[in-house]
Design an enzyme around this catalytic site. Structure first.
Site, PDB file in Angstrom:
ATOM      1  N   HIS A  72       0.999  -1.393   0.166  1.00 55.95           N
ATOM      2  CA  HIS A  72       0.284  -0.301   0.122  1.00 55.95           C
ATOM      3  C   HIS A  72       0.691   1.160  -0.694  1.00 55.95           C
ATOM      4  O   HIS A  72       1.693   1.448   0.965  1.00 55.95           O
ATOM      5  CB  HIS A  72      -0.749   0.250   1.307  1.00 55.95           C
ATOM      6  CG  HIS A  72      -2.399  -0.676   1.081  1.00 55.95           C
ATOM      7  ND1 HIS A  72      -3.624  -0.485   1.374  1.00 55.95           N
ATOM      8  CD2 HIS A  72      -2.280  -2.390   0.405  1.00 55.95           C
ATOM      9  CE1 HIS A  72      -4.386  -1.474   1.380  1.00 55.95           C
ATOM     10  NE2 HIS A  72      -3.411  -2.297   0.049  1.00 55.95           N
ATOM     11  N   TYR A 201      -8.964   5.344   8.142  1.00 54.10           N
ATOM     12  CA  TYR A 201      -9.435   5.752   9.289  1.00 54.10           C
ATOM     13  C   TYR A 201      -9.676   6.715   9.796  1.00 54.10           C
ATOM     14  O   TYR A 201     -10.233   8.553   9.004  1.00 54.10           O
ATOM     15  CB  TYR A 201      -7.802   6.287   9.510  1.00 54.10           C
ATOM     16  CG  TYR A 201      -6.934   5.475  10.369  1.00 54.10           C
ATOM     17  CD1 TYR A 201      -5.784   4.884   8.762  1.00 54.10           C
ATOM     18  CD2 TYR A 201      -6.405   4.336  11.485  1.00 54.10           C
ATOM     19  CE1 TYR A 201      -4.965   4.098   8.846  1.00 54.10           C
ATOM     20  CE2 TYR A 201      -5.472   3.410  11.367  1.00 54.10           C
ATOM     21  CZ  TYR A 201      -4.855   3.136  10.366  1.00 54.10           C
ATOM     22  OH  TYR A 201      -3.904   2.403  10.395  1.00 54.10           O
ATOM     23  N   PRO A 293      -3.573  -0.034  18.793  1.00 48.63           N
ATOM     24  CA  PRO A 293      -3.174  -0.192  17.101  1.00 48.63           C
ATOM     25  C   PRO A 293      -3.447   0.996  16.197  1.00 48.63           C
ATOM     26  O   PRO A 293      -3.360   0.473  15.008  1.00 48.63           O
ATOM     27  CB  PRO A 293      -4.675  -1.399  17.133  1.00 48.63           C
ATOM     28  CG  PRO A 293      -5.360  -1.097  18.237  1.00 48.63           C
ATOM     29  CD  PRO A 293      -4.983  -1.005  19.383  1.00 48.63           C
ATOM     30  N   LYS A 297       1.436  -0.735  14.862  1.00 44.73           N
ATOM     31  CA  LYS A 297       2.842  -0.554  14.857  1.00 44.73           C
ATOM     32  C   LYS A 297       2.989  -1.364  16.070  1.00 44.73           C
ATOM     33  O   LYS A 297       4.431  -2.216  16.160  1.00 44.73           O
ATOM     34  CB  LYS A 297       3.658   0.860  15.930  1.00 44.73           C
ATOM     35  CG  LYS A 297       3.728   2.009  14.915  1.00 44.73           C
ATOM     36  CD  LYS A 297       4.541   2.065  14.234  1.00 44.73           C
ATOM     37  CE  LYS A 297       4.006   2.683  13.261  1.00 44.73           C
ATOM     38  NZ  LYS A 297       4.552   2.218  11.859  1.00 44.73           N
ATOM     39  N   TYR A 385       4.207   6.213  10.286  1.00 42.97           N
ATOM     40  CA  TYR A 385       3.228   5.056   9.972  1.00 42.97           C
ATOM     41  C   TYR A 385       4.307   3.925   9.195  1.00 42.97           C
ATOM     42  O   TYR A 385       4.423   2.872   9.373  1.00 42.97           O
ATOM     43  CB  TYR A 385       2.534   5.752   8.827  1.00 42.97           C
ATOM     44  CG  TYR A 385       1.392   4.641   8.575  1.00 42.97           C
ATOM     45  CD1 TYR A 385       0.117   4.748  10.000  1.00 42.97           C
ATOM     46  CD2 TYR A 385       0.703   3.805   7.445  1.00 42.97           C
ATOM     47  CE1 TYR A 385      -1.037   3.602   9.748  1.00 42.97           C
ATOM     48  CE2 TYR A 385      -0.018   2.854   7.482  1.00 42.97           C
ATOM     49  CZ  TYR A 385      -0.873   3.254   8.330  1.00 42.97           C
ATOM     50  OH  TYR A 385      -1.822   2.168   8.231  1.00 42.97           O
TER      51      TYR A 385
HETATM   52  P1  RFL Z   1       1.964 -12.825  20.973  1.00 45.05           P
HETATM   53  O1  RFL Z   1       1.165 -12.177  19.913  1.00 45.05           O
HETATM   54  O2  RFL Z   1       0.830 -12.197  21.934  1.00 45.05           O
HETATM   55  O3  RFL Z   1       2.740 -13.996  21.609  1.00 45.05           O
HETATM   56  C1  RFL Z   1       2.924 -13.979  22.801  1.00 45.05           C
HETATM   57  C2  RFL Z   1       2.923 -15.559  22.492  1.00 45.05           C
HETATM   58  O4  RFL Z   1       3.017 -16.296  24.057  1.00 45.05           O
HETATM   59  C3  RFL Z   1       2.600 -16.999  24.482  1.00 45.05           C
HETATM   60  N1  RFL Z   1       2.478 -17.218  25.960  1.00 45.05           N
HETATM   61  C4  RFL Z   1       2.691 -18.087  27.086  1.00 45.05           C
HETATM   62  N2  RFL Z   1       3.142 -18.868  26.378  1.00 45.05           N
HETATM   63  C5  RFL Z   1       4.488 -19.630  27.612  1.00 45.05           C
HETATM   64  N3  RFL Z   1       3.849 -19.888  28.655  1.00 45.05           N
HETATM   65  C6  RFL Z   1       3.348 -18.280  28.835  1.00 45.05           C
HETATM   66  N4  RFL Z   1       3.383 -18.408  30.235  1.00 45.05           N
HETATM   67  C7  RFL Z   1       2.720 -17.797  27.888  1.00 45.05           C
HETATM   68  N5  RFL Z   1       1.825 -16.475  27.837  1.00 45.05           N
HETATM   69  C8  RFL Z   1       1.598 -16.122  27.120  1.00 45.05           C
HETATM   70  C9  RFL Z   1       0.843 -17.009  23.707  1.00 45.05           C
HETATM   71  O5  RFL Z   1      -0.050 -18.192  24.048  1.00 45.05           O
HETATM   72  C10 RFL Z   1       1.261 -16.238  22.015  1.00 45.05           C
HETATM   73  O6  RFL Z   1       1.233 -17.158  21.437  1.00 45.05           O
HETATM   74  O7  RFL Z   1       3.670 -11.279  21.445  1.00 45.05           O
HETATM   75  P2  RFL Z   1       4.324 -10.668  20.149  1.00 45.05           P
HETATM   76  O8  RFL Z   1       4.781 -12.048  19.633  1.00 45.05           O
HETATM   77  O9  RFL Z   1       5.335 -10.286  20.949  1.00 45.05           O
HETATM   78  O10 RFL Z   1       3.635  -9.882  18.978  1.00 45.05           O
HETATM   79  C11 RFL Z   1       2.804  -9.140  19.522  1.00 45.05           C
HETATM   80  C12 RFL Z   1       1.934  -8.741  17.971  1.00 45.05           C
HETATM   81  O11 RFL Z   1       1.208 -10.060  18.921  1.00 45.05           O
HETATM   82  C13 RFL Z   1       0.616  -7.243  18.610  1.00 45.05           C
HETATM   83  O12 RFL Z   1       1.905  -6.055  18.366  1.00 45.05           O
HETATM   84  C14 RFL Z   1       0.159  -7.107  17.402  1.00 45.05           C
HETATM   85  O13 RFL Z   1      -0.731  -7.816  17.478  1.00 45.05           O
HETATM   86  C15 RFL Z   1      -0.397  -5.833  17.718  1.00 45.05           C
HETATM   87  N6  RFL Z   1      -1.356  -4.982  16.401  1.00 45.05           N
HETATM   88  C16 RFL Z   1      -0.925  -4.811  15.735  1.00 45.05           C
HETATM   89  N7  RFL Z   1       0.304  -4.096  15.601  1.00 45.05           N
HETATM   90  C17 RFL Z   1       0.748  -4.097  14.256  1.00 45.05           C
HETATM   91  O14 RFL Z   1       2.414  -4.275  13.615  1.00 45.05           O
HETATM   92  N8  RFL Z   1      -0.027  -3.779  12.674  1.00 45.05           N
HETATM   93  C18 RFL Z   1      -1.309  -2.990  13.267  1.00 45.05           C
HETATM   94  O15 RFL Z   1      -2.231  -3.627  12.242  1.00 45.05           O
HETATM   95  C19 RFL Z   1      -2.379  -3.809  14.439  1.00 45.05           C
HETATM   96  N9  RFL Z   1      -2.708  -4.569  14.883  1.00 45.05           N
HETATM   97  C20 RFL Z   1      -2.736  -5.523  16.759  1.00 45.05           C
HETATM   98  C21 RFL Z   1      -3.907  -4.709  16.285  1.00 45.05           C
HETATM   99  C22 RFL Z   1      -3.418  -6.401  17.915  1.00 45.05           C
HETATM  100  C23 RFL Z   1      -4.979  -5.653  17.995  1.00 45.05           C
HETATM  101  N10 RFL Z   1      -5.558  -6.758  19.243  1.00 45.05           N
HETATM  102  C24 RFL Z   1      -6.568  -7.791  18.955  1.00 45.05           C
HETATM  103  C25 RFL Z   1      -4.727  -6.121  20.954  1.00 45.05           C
HETATM  104  C26 RFL Z   1      -5.103  -5.187  15.960  1.00 45.05           C
HETATM  105  C27 RFL Z   1      -5.397  -5.193  17.004  1.00 45.05           C
HETATM  106  C28 RFL Z   1      -7.258  -5.874  16.930  1.00 45.05           C
HETATM  107  C1  PHB Z   2      -5.715  -4.451  10.722  1.00 48.95           C
HETATM  108  O1  PHB Z   2      -5.848  -4.893   9.344  1.00 48.95           O
HETATM  109  O2  PHB Z   2      -6.222  -5.530  11.349  1.00 48.95           O
HETATM  110  C2  PHB Z   2      -5.437  -2.976  10.803  1.00 48.95           C
HETATM  111  C3  PHB Z   2      -4.702  -2.700  10.285  1.00 48.95           C
HETATM  112  C4  PHB Z   2      -4.659  -1.425  10.895  1.00 48.95           C
HETATM  113  C5  PHB Z   2      -4.614  -0.236  11.883  1.00 48.95           C
HETATM  114  C6  PHB Z   2      -4.843  -0.974  13.060  1.00 48.95           C
HETATM  115  C7  PHB Z   2      -5.479  -2.721  12.766  1.00 48.95           C
HETATM  116  O3  PHB Z   2      -4.049   0.549  13.153  1.00 48.95           O
END
Ligand code: RFL
Ligand code: PHB
Length: 390
Positions: A72, A201, A293, A297, A385
């Protein structure tokens, strides 16, 4: 059992670190609390910075992202009934982002790990890091009713916000900085074509909305809701009515609706733990910090932490130097705080706050208006971004 690096958590941070270590010939084991299927069922991030995409390539897991991901060049901000485009490519000398779901990233990294013979233990219960403030750390866990022990040189805490790694550090050794927000994001996935080929957004009096996607046939949409909102109260119909009400009229009319295949509410918070290193225990990704989110980032910060941590571990084993390990926390946190600032700013600018009042709304409006009158202001938005360098 003995390994060089014990990794707690098989999310994107743990998997990416594990793969880079494996490729460099550094032995590692990943301990994951849940099942592989559970990790893959979590729908989260969708936007990858170029730095993160490059690291997937480096790990040898980037082929499908390059074939199926959607590059994008910009996105829209909608307010006052109109859409305004942020030309990421033009404002940043040719940088873009890649739209490719976190689920797919995790899938590709798990496949690569299997192909290269990396050991992952799923359903590892009661994982505990021990003696990380000495030169002989180890990790214990339970599996199939037995207790296991892994001796190691280092422990990487990649176990997310609710993980055990950060909680194992004595309270006096860690400082927490945090801010909550009085809302959450209700998100759905539906197999309908996205309303626009780029993300939108939207700032609207009824609250924030985001139109994102996973592919040209799968949409990912969100609306701001009160923090304690129950997903059961949201039929698909109610969701579609609400998101359309928050978009400019023409956009709302163009939106294709359909049954949702996933629906959930995500909490929104800003959180940083300092430091990220406790002698032989290192925190990376959500284990050390959370961003709202809005700036996309979170996953990208996990990748930059892994960049610094992998380089430091590689330097330690290849050159017997601890310089990178000693610098890890400070280096990672410098980038983390800039992303915290940007995510807080995007969140503050785009959401409705219950206590903002008419003055707060006027300021928000002025901020958005200013962005599109000032190339300098828009460049600030664009360069954050697409991701600050690392
Ligand atoms: P994760 O993905 O939470 O993985 C951690 C893993 O550790 C396991 N775990 C354990 N394992 C062993 N023993 C324990 N005691 C444990 N406790 C936990 C868990 O089961 C899991 O498998 O962390 P990690 O790897 O640091 O990754 C981080 C990302 O997942 C997170 O920052 C992103 O998803 C945030 N996020 C976004 N980030 C972006 O860069 N771009 C985006 O567009 C974006 N959109 C989002 C998001 C997060 C969202 N939510 C649900 C909070 C959109 C949403 C809605
Ligand atoms: C997503 O596609 O889940 C998404 C995209 C942009 C954001 C957060 C989540 O800022």
């Amino acid at each position: 059992m003995r390994t060089q690096v014990a990794i707690i958590g098989s999310g994107p941070a743990g998997l990416l670190l594990g793969q880079l270590l494996t490729n460099a010939g550094i032995d590692n084991v990943i301990l994951e609390r849940t099942t592989k299927e559970h990790v893959l069922s979590r729908i989260r991030a969708g936007v990858l910075e170029e730095g993160m995409a490059g690291m997937l390539d480096e790990a040898g897991a980037g082929a499908r992202m390059r074939a199926e991901g959607l590059p994008h060049d910009g996105f829209d901000l909608a307010f006052d009934g109109r859409r305004h485009r942020v030309d990421l490519y033009g404002l940043t000398d040719g940088k873009r982002v890649m739209v490719y779901g976190q689920t797919e990233v995790t899938h590709d990294l798990m496949d690569k790990r299997e192909e290269t013979g990396g050991l992952s233990v799923y359903e590892a219960a009661n994982v505990r890091p021990h003696d990380f403030d000495t030169d002989r750390p180890h990790v214990t866990y339970e599996k199939d009713g037995r207790e296991h022990r892994i001796d190691c040189d280092f422990i990487a805490g990649c176990d997310g916000y609710h993980g055990i790694s950060r909680k194992s550090v004595p309270e006096a050794a860690i400082e927490i900085f945090e801010r909550g927000y009085p809302f959450g994001w209700l998100g759905i996935i539906a197999d309908v074509p996205p309303v626009s080929h780029e993300l939108i957004y939207a700032n609207h009096p009824r609250g924030f909305a985001l139109c994102s996607m996973r592919s040209t046939t799968r949409s990912r949409y969100y609306v701001q809701v009160p923090a304690d909102e129950k997903v059961e109260d949201w039929s698909d119909e109610r969701f579609w009515d609400e998101i359309r009400s928050r978009l400019p009229e023409k956009t709302a009319e163009a939106m294709t609706t359909g049954p949702s295949v996933e629906k959930s509410v995500a909490a929104i918070r800003s959180f940083v733990a300092e430091p990220l290193r406790f002698r032989r225990l290192f925190l990376a990704g959500d284990a050390g910090h959370i961003v709202p989110p809005t700036g996309a980032k979170g996953l990208n910060l996990a990748a930059s932490d892994v960049r610094y941590l992998f380089d430091a571990l590689h330097e330690y084993y290849a050159e017997k130097s601890s310089a990178g390990l000693d610098a890890y926390s400070e280096k990672a946190l410098a980038r983390v705080w800039k992303a915290e600032r940007f995510s807080w700013w995007m969140t503050s600018t785009m959401h409705r706050f219950p206590d903002q009042g008419p003055f707060g709304q006027k300021i928000q409006h002025a901020e958005l208006d200013y962005l599109f009158q000032s190339r300098a202001a828009l460049t600030m938005l664009a360069e954050n971004y697409v991701g600050l360098p690392y």
